[in-house]
Motif scaffolding. Sequence first.
Motif, PDB file in Angstrom:
ATOM      1  N   VAL A   1     -88.151  34.673  57.822  1.00  0.00           N
ATOM      2  CA  VAL A   1     -87.938  33.636  58.184  1.00  0.00           C
ATOM      3  C   VAL A   1     -86.585  33.316  58.588  1.00  0.00           C
ATOM      4  O   VAL A   1     -86.108  32.991  59.711  1.00  0.00           O
ATOM      5  CB  VAL A   1     -87.927  32.483  57.236  1.00  0.00           C
ATOM      6  N   GLY A   2     -85.566  33.927  57.876  1.00  0.00           N
ATOM      7  CA  GLY A   2     -84.035  34.101  58.334  1.00  0.00           C
ATOM      8  C   GLY A   2     -83.917  34.979  59.491  1.00  0.00           C
ATOM      9  O   GLY A   2     -82.554  35.101  59.868  1.00  0.00           O
ATOM     10  N   SER A   3     -84.706  35.691  60.077  1.00  0.00           N
ATOM     11  CA  SER A   3     -84.586  36.695  61.120  1.00  0.00           C
ATOM     12  C   SER A   3     -85.357  36.134  62.381  1.00  0.00           C
ATOM     13  O   SER A   3     -86.079  36.977  63.112  1.00  0.00           O
ATOM     14  CB  SER A   3     -85.049  38.265  60.995  1.00  0.00           C
ATOM     15  N   ALA A   4     -85.184  34.834  62.691  1.00  0.00           N
ATOM     16  CA  ALA A   4     -85.724  34.128  64.000  1.00  0.00           C
ATOM     17  C   ALA A   4     -85.150  34.851  65.203  1.00  0.00           C
ATOM     18  O   ALA A   4     -84.061  35.120  65.339  1.00  0.00           O
ATOM     19  CB  ALA A   4     -85.796  32.976  63.949  1.00  0.00           C
ATOM     20  N   ALA A   5     -85.904  35.241  65.999  1.00  0.00           N
ATOM     21  CA  ALA A   5     -85.485  35.664  67.339  1.00  0.00           C
ATOM     22  C   ALA A   5     -84.732  34.673  68.349  1.00  0.00           C
ATOM     23  O   ALA A   5     -84.911  33.566  68.085  1.00  0.00           O
ATOM     24  CB  ALA A   5     -86.626  36.073  68.346  1.00  0.00           C
ATOM     25  N   PRO A   6     -83.558  35.541  68.633  1.00  0.00           N
ATOM     26  CA  PRO A   6     -82.573  34.314  69.604  1.00  0.00           C
ATOM     27  C   PRO A   6     -83.449  33.883  70.563  1.00  0.00           C
ATOM     28  O   PRO A   6     -84.283  34.435  71.329  1.00  0.00           O
ATOM     29  CB  PRO A   6     -81.417  35.198  69.868  1.00  0.00           C
ATOM     30  N   GLY A   7     -83.017  32.669  71.050  1.00  0.00           N
ATOM     31  CA  GLY A   7     -83.731  31.782  72.107  1.00  0.00           C
ATOM     32  C   GLY A   7     -83.640  32.559  73.460  1.00  0.00           C
ATOM     33  O   GLY A   7     -82.465  32.944  73.835  1.00  0.00           O
ATOM     34  N   GLY A   8     -84.574  32.809  74.230  1.00  0.00           N
ATOM     35  CA  GLY A   8     -84.666  33.485  75.513  1.00  0.00           C
ATOM     36  C   GLY A   8     -83.966  32.401  76.432  1.00  0.00           C
ATOM     37  O   GLY A   8     -84.287  31.204  76.760  1.00  0.00           O
ATOM     38  N   ARG A   9     -83.555  32.901  77.737  1.00  0.00           N
ATOM     39  CA  ARG A   9     -83.174  32.286  78.850  1.00  0.00           C
ATOM     40  C   ARG A   9     -84.326  31.789  79.695  1.00  0.00           C
ATOM     41  O   ARG A   9     -84.920  32.807  80.149  1.00  0.00           O
ATOM     42  CB  ARG A   9     -82.039  32.926  79.324  1.00  0.00           C
ATOM     43  N   ALA A  10     -84.420  30.534  79.947  1.00  0.00           N
ATOM     44  CA  ALA A  10     -85.318  30.175  81.083  1.00  0.00           C
ATOM     45  C   ALA A  10     -84.941  30.636  82.233  1.00  0.00           C
ATOM     46  O   ALA A  10     -84.014  30.842  82.966  1.00  0.00           O
ATOM     47  CB  ALA A  10     -85.363  28.648  80.698  1.00  0.00           C
TER      48      ALA A  10
ATOM     49  N   ASP B   1     -73.377  44.892  67.963  1.00  0.00           N
ATOM     50  CA  ASP B   1     -73.482  43.198  68.032  1.00  0.00           C
ATOM     51  C   ASP B   1     -74.350  42.816  69.229  1.00  0.00           C
ATOM     52  O   ASP B   1     -74.565  41.589  69.332  1.00  0.00           O
ATOM     53  CB  ASP B   1     -72.261  42.765  68.076  1.00  0.00           C
ATOM     54  N   GLY B   2     -74.379  43.708  70.514  1.00  0.00           N
ATOM     55  CA  GLY B   2     -75.167  43.195  71.564  1.00  0.00           C
ATOM     56  C   GLY B   2     -76.395  43.330  71.498  1.00  0.00           C
ATOM     57  O   GLY B   2     -76.987  42.943  72.709  1.00  0.00           O
ATOM     58  N   ASN B   3     -76.977  43.752  70.554  1.00  0.00           N
ATOM     59  CA  ASN B   3     -78.718  43.842  70.481  1.00  0.00           C
ATOM     60  C   ASN B   3     -79.198  42.897  69.368  1.00  0.00           C
ATOM     61  O   ASN B   3     -79.823  43.567  68.661  1.00  0.00           O
ATOM     62  CB  ASN B   3     -78.915  45.445  70.547  1.00  0.00           C
ATOM     63  N   GLN B   4     -79.012  41.652  69.751  1.00  0.00           N
ATOM     64  CA  GLN B   4     -79.438  40.672  68.484  1.00  0.00           C
ATOM     65  C   GLN B   4     -80.945  40.955  68.590  1.00  0.00           C
ATOM     66  O   GLN B   4     -81.490  40.561  67.395  1.00  0.00           O
ATOM     67  CB  GLN B   4     -78.881  39.475  68.676  1.00  0.00           C
ATOM     68  N   ALA B   5     -81.655  40.747  69.778  1.00  0.00           N
ATOM     69  CA  ALA B   5     -82.879  40.676  69.709  1.00  0.00           C
ATOM     70  C   ALA B   5     -83.625  41.736  68.800  1.00  0.00           C
ATOM     71  O   ALA B   5     -84.434  41.613  68.159  1.00  0.00           O
ATOM     72  CB  ALA B   5     -83.454  40.632  71.191  1.00  0.00           C
ATOM     73  N   SER B   6     -83.325  43.138  69.295  1.00  0.00           N
ATOM     74  CA  SER B   6     -83.927  44.195  68.669  1.00  0.00           C
ATOM     75  C   SER B   6     -83.397  44.143  67.205  1.00  0.00           C
ATOM     76  O   SER B   6     -84.442  44.442  66.153  1.00  0.00           O
ATOM     77  CB  SER B   6     -83.414  45.409  69.211  1.00  0.00           C
ATOM     78  N   LYS B   7     -82.268  43.807  66.654  1.00  0.00           N
ATOM     79  CA  LYS B   7     -82.213  43.557  65.192  1.00  0.00           C
ATOM     80  C   LYS B   7     -82.798  42.468  64.404  1.00  0.00           C
ATOM     81  O   LYS B   7     -83.338  42.850  63.332  1.00  0.00           O
ATOM     82  CB  LYS B   7     -80.598  43.447  65.020  1.00  0.00           C
ATOM     83  N   ALA B   8     -83.134  41.314  65.286  1.00  0.00           N
ATOM     84  CA  ALA B   8     -83.844  40.214  64.536  1.00  0.00           C
ATOM     85  C   ALA B   8     -85.315  40.809  64.436  1.00  0.00           C
ATOM     86  O   ALA B   8     -86.004  40.629  63.421  1.00  0.00           O
ATOM     87  CB  ALA B   8     -83.925  39.014  65.497  1.00  0.00           C
TER      88      ALA B   8
END
Length: 222
Positions: A185-194, A110-117
Motif C-alpha cells: 500500500v505504501g508503494s503507490a506508483a507515482p502519478g503519470g503525466r497526461a 533517485d530518478g527511477n521512482q516508478a521502477s522502485k515503486a
Amino acid sequence: MASNGLQVLGLVLALLGWACGALVCAAPLWRISAFVGGELVIAQVLWEGLWMNCLSQTTGHIQCKAYDSTLALPTSAQAARGLTVLSLLLSVLAVMLGVAGAKCTHCMGDGNQASKARLARIAGVLLIVAGLAYLTPICWTAYATIRDFYDPTVAAPLKRELGPALYLGWGASVLLLLGGALLHVGSAAPGGRALPVSGAAAKPSPSTGAAGEVKQQEKSFV
C-alpha cells in the motif's frame, strides 16, 4: 507518491516476522505431551518439532534427538518443513527487494521512482505469499493435534497438546502478512503525466465538416 513511513514500517514488521518464523521453525515445541488420565505426577514430557523431538524430565534434564530419516516422517510433516523453509526464503528475498525499492534508499537511484515503486510492490506481494505459506502448516498442525486429542480411538499416551511454537507461528504469519500489505500500500506508483492534446486533433478539419454536411443533405432528400 510512495509513503516512506508505511514502507519502513512494513519492512520492520517483515523482519520481525522472519525472525519469529525462523525461531518457530527450529524450536521443538510444536506439540507437547497431553496431561490426560488420572496421573497427577508426570515424570517425562515429550516435545515434538519439525526437525527433532526432546524429552524433558522433572529433574531438569533434557535430551533432544533429530529425526533419523526425513522420508520416514508423515507426509504432513514433510510438507510443513517445505512450506516453512520456502516461506523463510521468500521473506528474505522480499525484504531485499523491499529495501532496494524503498523510497528512503538509493539502491536504484533517485530518478527511477516508478521502477522502485514497482519493485517494492512486488516485495509486498512476496511477503503476503510467504505469510500464507507459513500459516498453512501452523493451522494444519493445530487442527491435527486438536482432532487427535478429542478422538476416543487414540490412546492417552499418544495424545498431544498445542505447543507454544504454534502460537508464536501465528504471530509470525500475521507480521509477515501485515508487513507485506503495508509495503504494497505504501508503494503507490507515482502519478503519470497526461498526454497533451493538440488543437488540430481536437477540432474537426474543414473537409470532415463538409463531408458531414453532404451526408446530412443526402439524408434529407431520401
